[in-house]
Scaffold this motif. Structure first.
Motif, short mmCIF file in Angstrom:
data_model
loop_
_atom_site.label_atom_id
_atom_site.label_comp_id
_atom_site.label_asym_id
_atom_site.label_seq_id
_atom_site.Cartn_x
_atom_site.Cartn_y
_atom_site.Cartn_z
N THR A 35 -5.15 -5.17 0.64
CA THR A 35 -5.05 -4.76 2.05
C THR A 35 -3.97 -3.70 2.22
O THR A 35 -4.17 -2.71 2.93
CB THR A 35 -4.78 -5.97 2.95
OG1 THR A 35 -5.83 -6.92 2.79
CG2 THR A 35 -4.70 -5.57 4.41
N ILE A 36 -2.83 -3.90 1.57
CA ILE A 36 -1.73 -2.92 1.66
C ILE A 36 -2.16 -1.58 1.07
O ILE A 36 -1.98 -0.52 1.68
CB ILE A 36 -0.48 -3.45 0.93
CG1 ILE A 36 0.06 -4.70 1.60
CG2 ILE A 36 0.59 -2.38 0.82
CD1 ILE A 36 0.78 -4.47 2.89
N VAL A 37 -2.75 -1.61 -0.13
CA VAL A 37 -3.16 -0.37 -0.79
C VAL A 37 -4.30 0.30 -0.02
O VAL A 37 -4.31 1.52 0.15
CB VAL A 37 -3.56 -0.65 -2.26
CG1 VAL A 37 -4.17 0.58 -2.91
CG2 VAL A 37 -2.37 -1.13 -3.05
N GLU A 38 -5.24 -0.51 0.48
CA GLU A 38 -6.36 0.02 1.26
C GLU A 38 -5.86 0.77 2.49
O GLU A 38 -6.26 1.90 2.75
CB GLU A 38 -7.26 -1.14 1.67
CG GLU A 38 -8.42 -0.77 2.58
CD GLU A 38 -9.18 -1.99 3.04
OE1 GLU A 38 -10.41 -1.96 2.93
OE2 GLU A 38 -8.55 -2.97 3.52
N PHE A 39 -4.97 0.14 3.23
CA PHE A 39 -4.45 0.80 4.43
C PHE A 39 -3.65 2.05 4.08
O PHE A 39 -3.71 3.05 4.79
CB PHE A 39 -3.59 -0.15 5.27
CG PHE A 39 -3.11 0.48 6.52
CD1 PHE A 39 -3.96 0.65 7.59
CD2 PHE A 39 -1.82 0.97 6.63
CE1 PHE A 39 -3.53 1.27 8.75
CE2 PHE A 39 -1.37 1.58 7.78
CZ PHE A 39 -2.24 1.74 8.85
N THR A 40 -2.91 1.98 2.98
CA THR A 40 -2.14 3.16 2.55
C THR A 40 -3.08 4.33 2.26
O THR A 40 -2.83 5.47 2.69
CB THR A 40 -1.31 2.82 1.30
OG1 THR A 40 -0.43 1.75 1.62
CG2 THR A 40 -0.50 4.02 0.83
N LEU A 41 -4.18 4.05 1.56
CA LEU A 41 -5.13 5.12 1.25
C LEU A 41 -5.82 5.64 2.51
O LEU A 41 -6.02 6.85 2.67
CB LEU A 41 -6.16 4.63 0.24
CG LEU A 41 -5.62 4.39 -1.17
CD1 LEU A 41 -6.69 3.74 -2.05
CD2 LEU A 41 -5.13 5.69 -1.80
N PHE A 42 -6.17 4.74 3.42
CA PHE A 42 -6.78 5.18 4.68
C PHE A 42 -5.83 6.04 5.49
O PHE A 42 -6.21 7.07 6.03
CB PHE A 42 -7.23 3.98 5.52
CG PHE A 42 -8.39 3.21 4.95
CD1 PHE A 42 -9.18 3.72 3.94
CD2 PHE A 42 -8.68 1.96 5.43
CE1 PHE A 42 -10.24 3.00 3.42
CE2 PHE A 42 -9.75 1.23 4.93
CZ PHE A 42 -10.53 1.76 3.93
N SER A 43 -4.58 5.61 5.57
CA SER A 43 -3.59 6.39 6.32
C SER A 43 -3.37 7.76 5.68
O SER A 43 -3.23 8.76 6.38
CB SER A 43 -2.26 5.64 6.40
OG SER A 43 -2.40 4.50 7.18
#
Length: 187
Positions: A35-43
């Protein structure tokens, strides 16, 4: 596009390697990290896609807010079932980013048909996925295992739809020049 490709690869690898973890705590830690990495990539995708300088601060502020909520949520739980709060905050932020990026694309005079751009299909994929799973993520922490497995079909369906829209974006030509561009109208 490389950010989205990296996300797709990481998502596939996470699903593949998740079966190797034995305990639920280990699996939930993998979900939390994803979830952390996913949001980082989306941002990062939204930050790189926004052109107006005043809008580029929004993903940075949203990321700081998300990281604070996600880390405090993970540290404060003794039994980690589903990271419902971080996933819900992520969904709300990504939906907001999608609206902002669509607004910026619609205002761009160089883009006559927004659906002819790769970013459009990625934005629509994000928008459909997160808007359709937002309430599922909100309630997932309070659902029993049986209820979660019954309702998780919604997540799976929209995950497949998101990936199909990503594929549409990936197979589009790199530089699409519409038959009626602004340059051809000026004669």
């Amino acid at each position: 596009m490389w950010v989205i490709f990296l996300y797709c690869t990481l998502s596939l690898a996470t699903e593949f390697f998740l079966g190797f973890f034995q305990t639920e705590i280990q699996q939930n830690f993998v979900y939390f990290a994803f979830t952390i990495v996913e949001f980082t990539l989306f941002s990062l995708f939204f930050y790189l896609s926004l052109h107006e300088k005043k809008f580029r601060y929004i993903p940075i502020i949203g990321a700081l807010l998300f990281y604070g909520i996600a880390i405090s949520n993970f540290a404060g739980k003794s039994e980690h079932i589903f990271d419902s709060l971080p996933a819900s905050v992520e969904a709300i932020l990504v939906i907001s980013y999608c609206i902002l990026l669509l607004y910026e694309q619609i205002r761009d005079p160089n883009i006559i048909f927004v659906y002819n751009t790769k970013k459009f299909w990625i934005i629509i994929a994000f928008f459909l996925y997160f808007s359709s799973t937002l309430f599922l993520f909100i309630y997932a922490g309070s659902l029993s295992e049986q209820q979660r497995s019954n309702y998780w079909v919604i997540n799976n369906f929209f995950e497949i739809l998101k990936n199909i829209l990503f594929c549409i974006s990936f197979i589009m030509k790199k530089h699409y020049k519409p038959p009626y561009s602004m340059d051809s109208l000026e004669t």
